[in-house]
Write a protein that holds these residues in place. Structure first.
Motif, short mmCIF file in Angstrom:
data_model
loop_
_atom_site.label_atom_id
_atom_site.label_comp_id
_atom_site.label_asym_id
_atom_site.label_seq_id
_atom_site.Cartn_x
_atom_site.Cartn_y
_atom_site.Cartn_z
N ASN A 1 70.87 10.77 -6.20
CA ASN A 1 70.42 11.55 -4.75
C ASN A 1 71.64 12.41 -4.35
N ASP B 1 68.38 24.92 -0.13
CA ASP B 1 67.95 23.84 0.60
C ASP B 1 66.55 23.54 0.12
N VAL B 2 66.03 24.38 -0.04
CA VAL B 2 64.31 23.87 -0.89
C VAL B 2 64.62 23.09 -2.19
N TRP B 3 65.70 23.64 -2.92
CA TRP B 3 66.16 22.97 -4.30
C TRP B 3 66.46 21.61 -4.08
N LEU B 4 67.59 21.46 -3.02
CA LEU B 4 67.96 20.06 -2.85
C LEU B 4 66.94 19.21 -2.23
N THR B 5 65.91 19.65 -1.49
CA THR B 5 65.01 18.83 -0.99
C THR B 5 63.94 18.29 -1.97
N GLU B 6 63.55 19.36 -3.10
CA GLU B 6 62.64 19.11 -3.90
C GLU B 6 63.02 18.27 -5.04
N ASN B 7 64.69 18.03 -5.17
CA ASN B 7 65.26 17.21 -6.20
C ASN B 7 65.77 15.83 -5.37
N GLY B 8 65.36 15.71 -4.18
CA GLY B 8 65.54 14.28 -3.58
C GLY B 8 67.18 14.18 -3.28
N ARG C 1 70.22 13.82 -1.06
CA ARG C 1 70.56 13.50 0.49
C ARG C 1 72.27 13.50 0.47
N LEU D 1 72.02 19.96 9.14
CA LEU D 1 70.66 19.82 8.67
C LEU D 1 70.20 18.51 8.28
N TRP E 1 72.04 16.58 5.71
CA TRP E 1 72.67 16.03 4.63
C TRP E 1 74.06 15.23 4.92
#
Length: 188
Positions: free
Chosen positions: A2, A98-105, A107, A130, A132
């Motif tokens: 994560n 931000d999208v990549w981080l969210t899609e890859n879980g 935190r 945001l 994190w």
């Protein structure tokens, strides 16, 4: 996993700016490379972020036309989990990071790179706002002396100390390379 390591703006462009001072480069590169190598050894994704802006001319070291928007020669060679090119101070503005981080879980972020008080600090503040969790590895950031509005010098060491002071406890946890790696391993 994560956690992800952000390697922000560690690029040849800086070598072609009048304020560039190579004296701190070896110590910084040792910390930056140890952080990258440690993350890779733990299976932590390493994200490369480069900066491009200004006129697309060969004379502008931050333009692709210059050929300098590429990793510093001293940087460990690695295959990034993802790569992004930013055009603003925060790596989270308009890049899709931000999208990549969210899609890859992801935190938790480990922030490193160039410049301490500019893109690294701005990304840290933005990421914290945001939601994190951020570990800021001051020794794995690099900056340069600056002239203050009154004409006096502000040293790179003073800038790093000021950045650590304003970020700690508000936007991040300050860590050494070893602490960041241990915290990422514990969070896995």
């Amino acid at each position: 996993m994560n956690t992800a390591l952000l390697v922000i703006d560690v690029q040849e462009s800086f070598r072609h700016r009048p304020y560039f001072d190579a004296s701190a480069l070896p110590a910084y590169m040792a910390e930056q490379n140890a952080l990258i190598d440690g993350c890779l050894a733990q299976g932590i994704p390493v994200v490369r972020i480069l900066h491009s802006d200004g006129p697309e001319t060969p004379e502008n070291p931050f333009s692709h036309a210059s050929g300098h928007v590429r990793p510093l020669a001293e940087l460990s060679v690695f295959d990034p989990a993802a790569s992004f090119v930013k055009h603003r101070h925060s790596a989270l503005v308009g890049t899709g990071l931000d999208v990549w981080l969210t899609e890859n879980g992801i935190r938790r972020l480990i922030v490193s790179g160039i410049r301490t008080e500019q893109c690294c600090e701005t990304t840290t503040r933005h990421a914290s706002d945001l939601g994190w969790e951020v570990d800021y590895v001051t020794d794995a950031t690099l900056t340069f002396d600056m002239t203050q509005p009154d004409g006096s010098q502000l040293t790179a060491a003073e800038i790093k100390a000021r950045t650590a002071t304003v970020l700690q406890g508000r936007f991040c946890t300050l860590t050494s390379v070893g602490e960041a790696l241990a915290r990422a391993g514990a969070a896995a």
